[in-house]
Design a protein around this motif. Structure first.
Motif, PDB file in Angstrom:
ATOM      1  N   LYS A   1       1.409  -1.261  -0.086  1.00 36.73           N
ATOM      2  CA  LYS A   1      -0.126   0.101  -0.049  1.00 36.73           C
ATOM      3  C   LYS A   1       0.936   1.391  -0.262  1.00 36.73           C
ATOM      4  CE  LYS A   1      -3.821   1.848   2.517  1.00 36.73           C
ATOM      5  NZ  LYS A   1      -5.019   1.635   3.563  1.00 36.73           N
ATOM      6  N   ALA A   2       0.296   2.446  -0.440  1.00 37.44           N
ATOM      7  CA  ALA A   2       0.770   3.817  -0.984  1.00 37.44           C
ATOM      8  C   ALA A   2       0.353   4.292   0.481  1.00 37.44           C
ATOM      9  CB  ALA A   2       0.961   3.970  -1.588  1.00 37.44           C
ATOM     10  N   TYR A   3       1.449   5.775   1.045  1.00 39.73           N
ATOM     11  CA  TYR A   3       1.160   6.719   2.072  1.00 39.73           C
ATOM     12  C   TYR A   3       1.605   7.813   2.420  1.00 39.73           C
ATOM     13  CZ  TYR A   3      -0.520   1.953   5.026  1.00 39.73           C
ATOM     14  OH  TYR A   3      -0.962   0.984   5.163  1.00 39.73           O
ATOM     15  N   VAL A   4       0.626   8.953   1.891  1.00 35.00           N
ATOM     16  CA  VAL A   4       0.892   9.654   1.824  1.00 35.00           C
ATOM     17  C   VAL A   4       1.570  10.841   3.305  1.00 35.00           C
ATOM     18  CG1 VAL A   4       1.199  12.642   0.961  1.00 35.00           C
ATOM     19  CG2 VAL A   4      -0.619  10.521  -0.235  1.00 35.00           C
ATOM     20  N   MET A   5       2.868  10.960   3.251  1.00 36.00           N
ATOM     21  CA  MET A   5       3.649  11.145   4.908  1.00 36.00           C
ATOM     22  C   MET A   5       4.117  13.159   4.555  1.00 36.00           C
ATOM     23  SD  MET A   5       4.271   8.480   5.425  1.00 36.00           S
ATOM     24  CE  MET A   5       5.004   9.232   6.878  1.00 36.00           C
ATOM     25  N   GLY A   6       3.270  13.702   3.744  1.00 35.78           N
ATOM     26  CA  GLY A   6       2.917  14.764   3.612  1.00 35.78           C
ATOM     27  C   GLY A   6       3.736  15.414   2.164  1.00 35.78           C
ATOM     28  N   TYR A   7       4.737  17.174   2.067  1.00 33.42           N
ATOM     29  CA  TYR A   7       4.649  17.522   0.998  1.00 33.42           C
ATOM     30  C   TYR A   7       5.950  18.355   0.912  1.00 33.42           C
ATOM     31  CZ  TYR A   7      -0.155  16.781  -0.397  1.00 33.42           C
ATOM     32  OH  TYR A   7      -1.172  15.958  -0.476  1.00 33.42           O
ATOM     33  N   THR A   8       6.740  18.254   0.058  1.00 33.15           N
ATOM     34  CA  THR A   8       8.079  18.586   0.368  1.00 33.15           C
ATOM     35  C   THR A   8       8.099  20.190  -0.513  1.00 33.15           C
ATOM     36  OG1 THR A   8      10.342  18.141   0.068  1.00 33.15           O
ATOM     37  CG2 THR A   8       9.159  17.309  -1.893  1.00 33.15           C
ATOM     38  N   SER A   9       8.632  21.253  -0.783  1.00 33.29           N
ATOM     39  CA  SER A   9       9.124  22.393  -1.455  1.00 33.29           C
ATOM     40  C   SER A   9       9.772  22.453  -2.011  1.00 33.29           C
ATOM     41  CB  SER A   9       8.499  24.306   0.202  1.00 33.29           C
ATOM     42  OG  SER A   9       9.226  23.525   0.575  1.00 33.29           O
ATOM     43  N   MET A  10      10.949  21.280  -1.763  1.00 33.65           N
ATOM     44  CA  MET A  10      12.187  21.033  -2.590  1.00 33.65           C
ATOM     45  C   MET A  10      11.840  21.054  -3.999  1.00 33.65           C
ATOM     46  SD  MET A  10      14.808  18.931  -0.300  1.00 33.65           S
ATOM     47  CE  MET A  10      15.915  19.529   1.508  1.00 33.65           C
ATOM     48  N   THR A  11      12.490  21.943  -4.507  1.00 33.21           N
ATOM     49  CA  THR A  11      12.252  21.588  -6.236  1.00 33.21           C
ATOM     50  C   THR A  11      13.725  19.626  -6.698  1.00 33.21           C
ATOM     51  OG1 THR A  11      15.250  22.810  -7.153  1.00 33.21           O
ATOM     52  CG2 THR A  11      12.705  24.245  -6.694  1.00 33.21           C
ATOM     53  N   PRO A  12      13.085  19.312  -7.744  1.00 32.91           N
ATOM     54  CA  PRO A  12      13.473  18.430  -8.316  1.00 32.91           C
ATOM     55  C   PRO A  12      15.168  18.739  -8.067  1.00 32.91           C
ATOM     56  CG  PRO A  12      12.285  18.917 -10.067  1.00 32.91           C
ATOM     57  CD  PRO A  12      12.655  19.802  -8.673  1.00 32.91           C
ATOM     58  N   GLU A  13      15.945  19.701  -8.223  1.00 30.99           N
ATOM     59  CA  GLU A  13      17.279  19.321  -7.856  1.00 30.99           C
ATOM     60  C   GLU A  13      17.275  20.042  -6.446  1.00 30.99           C
ATOM     61  OE1 GLU A  13      16.212  20.589 -11.927  1.00 30.99           O
ATOM     62  OE2 GLU A  13      14.993  21.675 -10.193  1.00 30.99           O
ATOM     63  N   GLN A  14      16.985  20.077  -5.971  1.00 29.52           N
ATOM     64  CA  GLN A  14      17.617  19.929  -5.057  1.00 29.52           C
ATOM     65  C   GLN A  14      17.115  19.015  -3.649  1.00 29.52           C
ATOM     66  OE1 GLN A  14      14.826  23.232  -2.948  1.00 29.52           O
ATOM     67  NE2 GLN A  14      16.342  24.656  -2.835  1.00 29.52           N
ATOM     68  N   VAL A  15      16.264  18.439  -4.086  1.00 30.18           N
ATOM     69  CA  VAL A  15      16.031  16.525  -3.972  1.00 30.18           C
ATOM     70  C   VAL A  15      17.141  15.665  -4.414  1.00 30.18           C
ATOM     71  CG1 VAL A  15      14.586  14.500  -4.440  1.00 30.18           C
ATOM     72  CG2 VAL A  15      13.315  16.584  -4.067  1.00 30.18           C
ATOM     73  N   GLN A  16      18.045  16.038  -5.989  1.00 26.88           N
ATOM     74  CA  GLN A  16      18.379  14.910  -6.083  1.00 26.88           C
ATOM     75  C   GLN A  16      20.413  15.397  -5.602  1.00 26.88           C
ATOM     76  OE1 GLN A  16      18.216  12.621  -8.903  1.00 26.88           O
ATOM     77  NE2 GLN A  16      20.329  12.481  -7.973  1.00 26.88           N
ATOM     78  N   ALA A  17      19.974  16.552  -4.570  1.00 25.26           N
ATOM     79  CA  ALA A  17      21.286  16.685  -3.804  1.00 25.26           C
ATOM     80  C   ALA A  17      21.316  16.079  -2.606  1.00 25.26           C
ATOM     81  CB  ALA A  17      21.487  18.311  -3.987  1.00 25.26           C
ATOM     82  N   VAL A  18      19.870  15.958  -2.068  1.00 20.41           N
ATOM     83  CA  VAL A  18      19.544  15.311  -0.912  1.00 20.41           C
ATOM     84  C   VAL A  18      20.141  13.911  -0.772  1.00 20.41           C
ATOM     85  CG1 VAL A  18      18.164  14.409   1.130  1.00 20.41           C
ATOM     86  CG2 VAL A  18      17.719  16.779   0.436  1.00 20.41           C
ATOM     87  N   ILE A  19      19.510  13.520  -1.921  1.00 24.86           N
ATOM     88  CA  ILE A  19      20.013  12.054  -1.974  1.00 24.86           C
ATOM     89  C   ILE A  19      21.808  11.644  -2.761  1.00 24.86           C
ATOM     90  CG2 ILE A  19      19.800  10.093  -4.089  1.00 24.86           C
ATOM     91  CD1 ILE A  19      17.718  10.218  -2.143  1.00 24.86           C
ATOM     92  N   GLY A  20      21.989  12.488  -3.286  1.00 24.78           N
ATOM     93  CA  GLY A  20      23.490  12.802  -3.383  1.00 24.78           C
ATOM     94  C   GLY A  20      24.137  12.550  -2.423  1.00 24.78           C
ATOM     95  N   ARG A  21      23.965  13.115  -1.122  1.00 23.07           N
ATOM     96  CA  ARG A  21      24.460  13.347   0.443  1.00 23.07           C
ATOM     97  C   ARG A  21      24.293  11.502   0.598  1.00 23.07           C
ATOM     98  NH1 ARG A  21      22.374  18.762   0.050  1.00 23.07           N
ATOM     99  NH2 ARG A  21      21.544  18.115   1.091  1.00 23.07           N
ATOM    100  N   MET A  22      22.886  11.275   1.066  1.00 22.42           N
ATOM    101  CA  MET A  22      22.513  10.353   2.001  1.00 22.42           C
ATOM    102  C   MET A  22      23.087   8.799   0.425  1.00 22.42           C
ATOM    103  SD  MET A  22      18.604  10.635   2.874  1.00 22.42           S
ATOM    104  CE  MET A  22      18.389   9.621   4.174  1.00 22.42           C
TER     105      MET A  22
END
Length: 232
Positions: free
Chosen positions: A105-126
């Motif tokens: 099943k899927a569950y919506v955990m909320g929303y992010t105001s980050m751009t795709p580029e910012q999300v990609q930067a987060v993934i890069g660090r993680m």
């Protein structure tokens, strides 16, 4: 011929407009409209395909529960974490497309105001922080990664039942392994899952009072072992 300076060029006032000197030479570019928040979706799977997980699910189903794999979708990509000897343990896949597990099943955990580029930067660090060799079934698994990823995106924490049950299933298997070792140390042949679990819990109770698994069982060993299991 007209003599230079015979005429003075004066701008004609334009009705309804400000004086020419106050107008910008070039039109200002329009600001793009604010980006709508992007949903952060938790995808939960039933763990399957591995002997150790099959055992955990078998026991947990007696309590109407199960062990789970978790992943987080944002901007159309699902991210999770798993064991890998070399390199990062962070990996992407299409939403709901993790073929190693059975989708739940899927569950919506909320929303992010980050751009795709910012999300990609987060993934890069993680990806650097979450190396595959640091994977631990109890303390550093896909649910822990998903929980931290959601927090970095500004979404909610994962539900406790998602994180605790996967660890509970793994813990039950550890107890079974302790029981099998205790039986072999006593020179007894394993008879089944329930027998191994009982032996494992009892062995943990003996260990809690400083005794070896091969020593005679005393009153309180099983209860002590149960308390140790619940505390882990």
């Amino acid at each position: 011929a007209l003599a230079a300076g015979a005429y003075q060029l004066t701008p004609r006032p334009m009705s309804g407009y400000p004086p020419a000197a106050s107008q910008p030479m070039h039109p200002q570019p329009r600001q793009p409209p604010p980006r709508a928040p992007e949903p952060v979706v938790l995808h939960v799977y039933h763990l399957s395909g591995k002997k150790r997980i099959k055992f955990a699910n078998h026991v947990l189903r007696m309590f109407g529960s199960g062990a789970y794999h978790a992943a987080v979708e944002v901007y159309g990509v699902e991210w999770s974490f798993g064991f890998k000897q070399i390199g990062t343990g962070v990996f992407p896949c299409p939403p709901t497309g993790c073929s190693q597990h059975t989708y739940k099943k899927a569950y919506v955990m909320g929303y992010t105001s980050m751009t795709p580029e910012q999300v990609q930067a987060v993934i890069g660090r993680m990806a650097v922080e979450w190396r595959g060799c640091t994977y631990d079934l109890l303390k550093r698994n896909c649910t822990h990664f998903s929980n931290e990823f959601c927090q970095r995106l500004g979404a909610a924490h994962l539900p406790k039942w998602v994180m605790s049950l996967a660890a509970a299933g793994a813990r039950l298997e550890d107890v079974r392994d302790v029981g099998l070792e205790a039986k072999l140390a006593k020179g007894k042949a394993p008879k089944g899952t329930v027998s191994a679990l009982y032996e494992g819990v009892t062995a943990m109770g003996k260990d809690g009072r400083g005794a070896r698994a091969t020593e005679r069982t005393k009153c309180g060993d099983f209860a002590r072992g149960c308390r140790r299991c619940c505390a882990c």
